[in-house]
Design an enzyme around this catalytic site. Structure first.
Site, PDB file in Angstrom:
ATOM      1  N   HIS A 271       4.620  -0.910  11.288  1.00  0.00           N
ATOM      2  CA  HIS A 271       3.351  -1.793  11.614  1.00  0.00           C
ATOM      3  C   HIS A 271       3.867  -2.046  13.172  1.00  0.00           C
ATOM      4  CE1 HIS A 271       2.110  -2.473   7.668  1.00  0.00           C
ATOM      5  NE2 HIS A 271       3.309  -2.336   7.195  1.00  0.00           N
TER       6      HIS A 271
ATOM      7  N   ASN B  91      -2.865   5.482   1.493  1.00  0.00           N
ATOM      8  CA  ASN B  91      -3.368   4.221   1.678  1.00  0.00           C
ATOM      9  C   ASN B  91      -3.632   4.101   3.003  1.00  0.00           C
ATOM     10  OD1 ASN B  91      -0.526   4.351   2.146  1.00  0.00           O
ATOM     11  ND2 ASN B  91      -0.183   2.086   1.660  1.00  0.00           N
TER      12      ASN B  91
ATOM     13  N   HIS C 233       4.207   7.379   5.876  1.00  0.00           N
ATOM     14  CA  HIS C 233       2.625   6.614   5.978  1.00  0.00           C
ATOM     15  C   HIS C 233       2.548   6.829   7.451  1.00  0.00           C
ATOM     16  CE1 HIS C 233       2.588   4.430   2.079  1.00  0.00           C
ATOM     17  NE2 HIS C 233       4.089   4.460   2.270  1.00  0.00           N
ATOM     18  N   PHE C 234       1.535   7.691   7.811  1.00  0.00           N
ATOM     19  CA  PHE C 234       1.307   8.023   9.087  1.00  0.00           C
ATOM     20  C   PHE C 234       0.032   7.275   9.654  1.00  0.00           C
ATOM     21  CE2 PHE C 234       4.121  12.177   9.408  1.00  0.00           C
ATOM     22  CZ  PHE C 234       5.315  11.371   9.956  1.00  0.00           C
TER      23      PHE C 234
ATOM     24  N   HIS D  77       4.779   4.306  -7.335  1.00  0.00           N
ATOM     25  CA  HIS D  77       5.381   2.897  -6.941  1.00  0.00           C
ATOM     26  C   HIS D  77       5.225   1.992  -8.003  1.00  0.00           C
ATOM     27  CE1 HIS D  77       5.333  -0.367  -3.578  1.00  0.00           C
ATOM     28  NE2 HIS D  77       5.468  -0.858  -4.612  1.00  0.00           N
TER      29      HIS D  77
ATOM     30  N   ASP E  34      10.367   6.507   3.354  1.00  0.00           N
ATOM     31  CA  ASP E  34       9.270   5.506   3.097  1.00  0.00           C
ATOM     32  C   ASP E  34       8.734   5.060   4.502  1.00  0.00           C
ATOM     33  OD1 ASP E  34       7.229   3.849   2.170  1.00  0.00           O
ATOM     34  OD2 ASP E  34       8.515   2.454   1.267  1.00  0.00           O
TER      35      ASP E  34
END
Length: 443
Positions: free
Chosen positions: A306, A93, A61-62, A178, A302
């Site tokens: 954050h 997402n 997730h970049f 997922h 994964d």
């Protein structure tokens, strides 16, 4: 005498037939010869080093567009190549979600001349776009379709059987899943204990994962659709999936193979919080058992960064996810050094496995005609993960201070030395990954 753009000499090369003390000749971004002898514009001495096929991380997730305070395509891919990863599949997402042709194209445009590694982007399934997915999954640079069965945001939650069946009926490529059961997790919200992240795996329990896995396997069989279940966390899931390998492939992560909740939550608090959760040491040991049985097909990081401020919020206000693309290969090299797995199995899980599962063209093995993607490592080097080594924008890792055996020396992408001894090249030249079953990109 043959001429090459690059020759790698003196290293132990992991060919499809196993390790070989040989050289590799590279021409026009592809492997031109194994056992190369001739002139080259660049000769790289790999004495004492091991040359692996380029590591492919098929779950990152970049965060770009929309969430770039956490990460973006440039910083995430920089972390990737610093850790020896040559290609990534990025998740949908973001804000906006990657759920349309325009959104996929936007990411491809944002990646051009900014991403250090090669890349592909998942298209997110929604309750509204099922009819379009058969077309969207064939766009150049698209990794396939991703379904969030539980606990996603916005329109990327597809939790009802009828909607899941509609998604699975649209298209032919393998669908990434997922698998956590939304209804069970909603019913168990009262299991969360304020201020106690160790209650996270109590809330999102083993059964929430198993219910979802059984549901999606049944639906996939009815649709005749191949699926790939991401980030498996329980031994029971792997035992169940071992009877369904004709239609299901699966992934686990370095963090679920490394961390145990009994130690991780007291030490890391919310920084150990992710979905699906870090579970017990017994769960971790069970994952290793089924990995040793050959059931696991792929390792993915994964990578889900954050900011420090977000992760420092009290549970359950704290967001789930941790960075991992840069530490995937070093952690697994340490497991190899400790005798938990062989280097051959590591190659299968990080390069040959992703190529086989997803139908990647020209990557995943060191063979003539394939892209000259190499992860070059010193398997005996002892070192400690420090904050100054981390390249992700989030600036933290659950593994800071951890001493490892096995270090990444260099990352070569399509014959270009992108990273060597911790130093990046001058320009980012990552390109979209090519897949079987997609429309060929225009040159």
């Amino acid at each position: 005498m043959a001429t090459y753009d690059m020759i790698l000499t003196g290293g132990t090369v992991w060919t499809p037939g196993g390790p070989a003390e040989t050289s590799i000749g590279v021409r026009d971004g592809r492997i031109a010869a194994i056992g190369a002898d001739g002139d080259a514009g660049m000769v790289i001495d790999c004495t004492g080093l091991t040359i692996l096929p380029g590591v492919i991380d098929s779950q990152v997730h970049f965060r770009e567009p929309g969430l770039i305070a956490k990460e973006d395509l440039e910083t995430g891919s920089r972390a990737a190549v610093m850790g020896g990863v040559t290609a990534v599949f990025e998740m949908p997402n973001t804000k906006p979600n990657t759920d349309s042709a325009a959104a996929i194209q936007q990411k491809l445009d944002l990646a051009r001349d900014r991403m250090w590694c090669d890349h592909a982007f998942y298209v997110g399934a929604t309750n509204a776009n099922a009819a379009e997915l058969a077309t969207l999954e064939r766009m150049p640079g698209t990794a396939g379709v991703k379904i969030f069965m539980g606990a996603s945001t916005g329109d990327l939650l597809v939790s009802e059987d009828a909607n899941l069946a509609a998604v699975l009926a649209s298209g032919t490529r393998r669908v990434a899943i997922h698998a956590e059961d939304e209804a069970r997790m909603q019913a168990r919200l009262d299991q969360r204990v304020a201020g106690d992240p160790s209650s996270h795996p109590v809330w999102r329990d083993d059964e929430s994962a198993m219910i979802a896995v059984k549901r999606i396997v049944k639906l996939a069989r009815a649709a005749g659709r191949r699926i790939h279940v991401l980030h498996i966390t329980t031994p029971a899931e792997l035992e169940y999936l071992s009877a369904h390998k004709d239609i299901v492939t699966c992934e686990t992560t370095p963090q679920h193979l490394t961390l145990a909740g009994e130690e991780a939550y007291p030490r890391l608090g919310t920084f150990a919080q992710m979905n699906p959760p870090i579970r017990s040491g017994a769960h971790r040991d069970g994952l290793w058992h089924w990995l040793g049985q050959g059931v696991v097909d792929v390792l993915g990081s994964d990578h889900a960064p954050h900011t420090l401020a977000e992760k420092a919020l009290p549970y359950p206000q704290s967001p789930s996810g941790m960075p991992g693309v840069q530490t995937l290969l070093p952690l697994m090299l340490d497991h190899v050094a400790a005798g938990r797995m062989t280097m051959q199995r590591l190659v299968e899980l990080t390069s040959a496995g992703p190529q086989r599962v997803f139908g990647i063209v020209g990557k995943g093995r060191i063979a003539v005609g394939y892209d000259a993607d190499f992860s070059i490592v010193d398997p005996k080097a002892r070192w400690t993960i420090g904050e100054d080594w981390l390249a992700s924008r989030c600036g933290w890792s659950p593994y800071t201070g951890m001493e490892l055996t096995g270090r990444v020396t260099g990352t070569i992408v399509r014959g270009r030395r992108v990273m060597w001894d911790g130093e990046l090249s001058d320009t980012a030249t990552g390109r979209p990954i090519r897949f079987e079953g997609t429309i060929a990109p225009q040159s």
